[in-house]
Write a protein that holds these residues in place. Structure first.
Motif, PDB file in Angstrom:
ATOM      1  N   GLU A  34     -83.018 168.594 -37.003  1.00 49.13           N
ATOM      2  CA  GLU A  34     -82.470 168.099 -38.273  1.00 49.13           C
ATOM      3  C   GLU A  34     -82.510 166.567 -38.311  1.00 49.13           C
ATOM      4  O   GLU A  34     -81.575 165.920 -38.748  1.00 49.13           O
ATOM      5  N   GLU A  35     -83.613 165.987 -37.801  1.00 53.60           N
ATOM      6  CA  GLU A  35     -83.862 164.546 -37.790  1.00 53.60           C
ATOM      7  C   GLU A  35     -82.891 163.753 -36.919  1.00 53.60           C
ATOM      8  O   GLU A  35     -82.777 162.538 -37.049  1.00 53.60           O
ATOM      9  N   ARG A  36     -82.183 164.432 -36.026  1.00 52.60           N
ATOM     10  CA  ARG A  36     -81.295 163.763 -35.067  1.00 52.60           C
ATOM     11  C   ARG A  36     -81.826 164.020 -33.664  1.00 52.60           C
ATOM     12  O   ARG A  36     -82.273 165.115 -33.351  1.00 52.60           O
ATOM     13  N   THR A  37     -81.748 163.008 -32.806  1.00 53.54           N
ATOM     14  CA  THR A  37     -82.207 163.167 -31.434  1.00 53.54           C
ATOM     15  C   THR A  37     -81.279 164.116 -30.690  1.00 53.54           C
ATOM     16  O   THR A  37     -80.080 163.877 -30.584  1.00 53.54           O
ATOM     17  N   ALA A  38     -81.860 165.209 -30.182  1.00 55.76           N
ATOM     18  CA  ALA A  38     -81.104 166.167 -29.387  1.00 55.76           C
ATOM     19  C   ALA A  38     -81.250 165.851 -27.900  1.00 55.76           C
ATOM     20  O   ALA A  38     -80.346 166.097 -27.116  1.00 55.76           O
ATOM     21  N   HIS A  39     -82.404 165.294 -27.526  1.00 57.29           N
ATOM     22  CA  HIS A  39     -82.657 164.973 -26.118  1.00 57.29           C
ATOM     23  C   HIS A  39     -83.833 164.014 -26.059  1.00 57.29           C
ATOM     24  O   HIS A  39     -84.754 164.102 -26.857  1.00 57.29           O
ATOM     25  N   GLU A  40     -83.776 163.094 -25.112  1.00 59.95           N
ATOM     26  CA  GLU A  40     -84.871 162.153 -24.928  1.00 59.95           C
ATOM     27  C   GLU A  40     -85.073 161.976 -23.430  1.00 59.95           C
ATOM     28  O   GLU A  40     -84.112 161.941 -22.667  1.00 59.95           O
ATOM     29  N   GLU A  41     -86.314 161.877 -23.020  1.00 63.08           N
ATOM     30  CA  GLU A  41     -86.597 161.813 -21.592  1.00 63.08           C
ATOM     31  C   GLU A  41     -87.830 160.971 -21.317  1.00 63.08           C
ATOM     32  O   GLU A  41     -88.806 161.021 -22.053  1.00 63.08           O
ATOM     33  N   LEU A  42     -87.778 160.195 -20.243  1.00 69.71           N
ATOM     34  CA  LEU A  42     -88.951 159.465 -19.753  1.00 69.71           C
ATOM     35  C   LEU A  42     -89.587 160.320 -18.671  1.00 69.71           C
ATOM     36  O   LEU A  42     -88.892 160.900 -17.844  1.00 69.71           O
ATOM     37  N   VAL A  43     -90.909 160.429 -18.700  1.00 73.87           N
ATOM     38  CA  VAL A  43     -91.620 161.265 -17.728  1.00 73.87           C
ATOM     39  C   VAL A  43     -92.682 160.449 -17.020  1.00 73.87           C
ATOM     40  O   VAL A  43     -93.154 159.429 -17.517  1.00 73.87           O
ATOM     41  N   ALA A  44     -93.075 160.900 -15.841  1.00 70.34           N
ATOM     42  CA  ALA A  44     -94.073 160.190 -15.056  1.00 70.34           C
ATOM     43  C   ALA A  44     -95.436 160.246 -15.727  1.00 70.34           C
ATOM     44  O   ALA A  44     -96.196 159.290 -15.701  1.00 70.34           O
ATOM     45  N   GLU A  45     -95.768 161.389 -16.339  1.00 73.32           N
ATOM     46  CA  GLU A  45     -97.038 161.516 -17.042  1.00 73.32           C
ATOM     47  C   GLU A  45     -96.899 162.547 -18.151  1.00 73.32           C
ATOM     48  O   GLU A  45     -96.044 163.415 -18.091  1.00 73.32           O
TER      49      GLU A  45
END
Length: 57
Positions: free
Chosen positions: A43-54
């Motif tokens: 619904e246009e809201r960030t539920a989760h954000e993550e930085l990944v190696a690749e």
């Protein structure tokens, strides 16, 4: 890298409102390859954000 795009997000303080009947929700996954960031939106809201190696090509 086993499964970079598979995540379960369980946040009791965030989620779509519960109501009887069938509801459709707008979900989106954003990939920023330069920043190596994956963002899950609901619904246009960030539920989760993550930085990944690749990220997958």
């Amino acid at each position: 890298m086993a499964s970079p795009l598979t995540r379960a997000v369980s946040d009791p303080l965030y989620g779509p409102p519960a109501a009887p009947g069938r509801q459709l929700h707008h979900c989106e996954i954003g990939l920023d390859t330069a920043a190596r960031r994956i963002t899950w939106l609901m619904e246009e809201r960030t539920a989760h954000e993550e930085l990944v190696a690749e990220l997958p090509a």
